[in-house]
Write an enzyme that holds these catalytic residues in place. Structure first.
Site, PDB file in Angstrom:
ATOM      1  N   CYS A   9       0.833  -1.207   0.000  1.00 50.03           N
ATOM      2  CA  CYS A   9       0.000   0.000   0.000  1.00 50.03           C
ATOM      3  C   CYS A   9       0.869   1.259   0.000  1.00 50.03           C
ATOM      4  O   CYS A   9       0.476   2.286  -0.551  1.00 50.03           O
ATOM      5  CB  CYS A   9      -0.936  -0.004   1.206  1.00 50.03           C
ATOM      6  SG  CYS A   9      -2.259  -1.228   1.088  1.00 50.03           S
ATOM      7  N   CYS A  40      14.221   4.074  -6.185  1.00 50.00           N
ATOM      8  CA  CYS A  40      12.757   4.042  -6.065  1.00 50.00           C
ATOM      9  C   CYS A  40      12.398   4.682  -4.733  1.00 50.00           C
ATOM     10  O   CYS A  40      13.105   5.580  -4.275  1.00 50.00           O
ATOM     11  CB  CYS A  40      12.221   2.615  -6.184  1.00 50.00           C
ATOM     12  SG  CYS A  40      12.825   1.492  -4.899  1.00 50.00           S
TER      13      CYS A  40
END
Length: 399
Positions: free
Chosen positions: A200, A357
């Protein structure tokens, strides 16, 4: 199919309790007996986050007398979009303590037990011991498998939920209540490949979806504790918030299940991190010796601005993440472009490739692809944007 109540009724309800739970008491299926069962119940909720927040509040409001909270994290501002048990003044506070304080406001008759440690093989059996039911609000596969296995070994039913973006799932795993009841491993015998399913934190979640799935979990918990209705044992509820569609699928017990099957191979707690794998073996091999820190990257960027070094810094996150924050001087090429091969056409052959990232997981996976394409000197940034914001540029927002 109905099942016997998990809990025997308490001796009595006080006058104040009768007044508080009157809307339950006038429901014939619940009544005084059902409410007394809730008063006598002991439920452990794992996580006081997206799913744990509505679950804890509604379990408390329903009159579950003993609520355990297994949570080790602190409240972050990014939690408040969905974790409704916490508020602005709770930022930086223990989530377990914050949840306990909110529960006290919701129902002062609830006894809250805090387990403020990360669940692992050394403590999970001890923490679970003595509870009638577990409500699982975890968000990673390693913990889900551990919860499933520990609950099975202790004979404790548990209510499971999962959320991602606009989709949610819920079920009840209770092999102790029926020989035909499946466990989590019957539904998911193996975890998905590392890096295949974003968390999430990486992919996002619609805040109100937590309430939808968390409420289903509490609904199932009340049914199990009081012995009313037909619980989701042997069934998987799937919810699509965008289409406003619920589907219910049958889940059968797998006779070949490694845990609850006819010839089990999992007879004790295992190394769940290794079983699920945070990153693939290829990514781990690629990252070994090819991981740089954000402080090293800062120095490299300074050299590049001075003209003494040249490299390309690639952000492999999604475009919406790139809009929130970024490392200056980076270019966006999402991970999906590396997976389908189109990114390789965009890479220069005469410059070093540096990848990052959010945290370092996705960039390690893409690093393996780039190294496999012949870019032997490629590296990735350990900790990613999170480390950059925390250590180098705290003026940028986190997510």
């Amino acid at each position: 199919m109905s099942f016997p109540a998990l809990v025997e009724p308490a001796d009595e309800l006080t006058i104040d309790e009768v007044r508080r739970y009157s809307r339950h008491l006038i429901i014939p299926d619940v009544g005084m007996t059902g409410q007394k069962r809730l008063k006598n119940a002991k439920v452990l909720v794992i996580g006081a986050g997206g799913l744990g927040s509505p679950a804890l509040l509604y379990l408390a409001a329903a009159g579950v007398h003993t609520l355990g909270i297994a949570e080790f994290d602190e409240v972050d501002e990014s939690n408040l979009q969905r974790q409704i048990i916490h508020g602005q003044s709770d930022i930086g506070k223990s989530k377990a303590v914050s949840a306990k304080e909110s529960i006290a406001e919701t129902n002062p008759y609830v006894n809250v037990i805090l387990h403020e440690q990360r669940l692992d093989n050394d403590n999970v059996m001890e923490v679970f011991q003595g509870y009638d039911l577990i409500v699982d609000g975890t968000d990673n596969f390693a913990t889900r498998y551990m919860v499933n296995d520990a609950a099975y070994f202790l004979g404790i039913p548990y209510v499971w939920g999962s959320i991602y973006r606009f989709d949610g799932q819920a079920s009840v795993f209770a092999p102790s209540m029926s020989d035909d009841a499946p466990c989590y491993r019957c539904l998911y015998p193996e975890p998905p490949p590392p890096g295949m399913v974003p968390s999430c934190a990486e992919g996002g979640v619609l805040g109100v979806l937590c309430a939808s799935i968390g409420s289903i979990q509490v609904n199932e918990a009340i049914k199990l504790l009081t012995g009313i209705g037909e619980p989701l044992i042997g069934k998987l509820m799937i919810y699509d918030a965008l289409e406003m569609e619920y589907r219910k699928l049958k889940v059968r017990k797998d006779p070949n299940c490694a845990l609850c099957g006819e010839h089990p191979t999992v007879t004790g707690l295992i190394d769940y991190e290794a079983f699920c794998g945070a990153i693939s073996d290829e990514a781990a091999d690629a990252a070994a010796g090819s991981t740089i820190s954000v402080t090293t990257l800062e120095h490299m960027l300074k050299e590049r601005s001075e003209g003494t070094r040249d490299f390309v810094l690639i952000d492999v996150r999604e475009p919406n993440e790139y809009e929130i924050n970024r490392i200056p001087g980076s270019v966006l090429i999402p991970k999906g472009d590396f997976l389908n091969g189109s990114a390789l056409e965009q890479l220069p052959s005469d410059k070093q490739i540096v990848m990052h990232c959010k945290s370092g997981v996705r960039s390690a996976e893409t690093l393996a692809i780039v190294k496999g394409a012949g870019y032997a000197d490629a590296v990735h940034v350990g900790g990613g944007v999170v480390a950059w914001v925390n250590q180098i540029d705290p003026s940028q927002p986190t997510y």
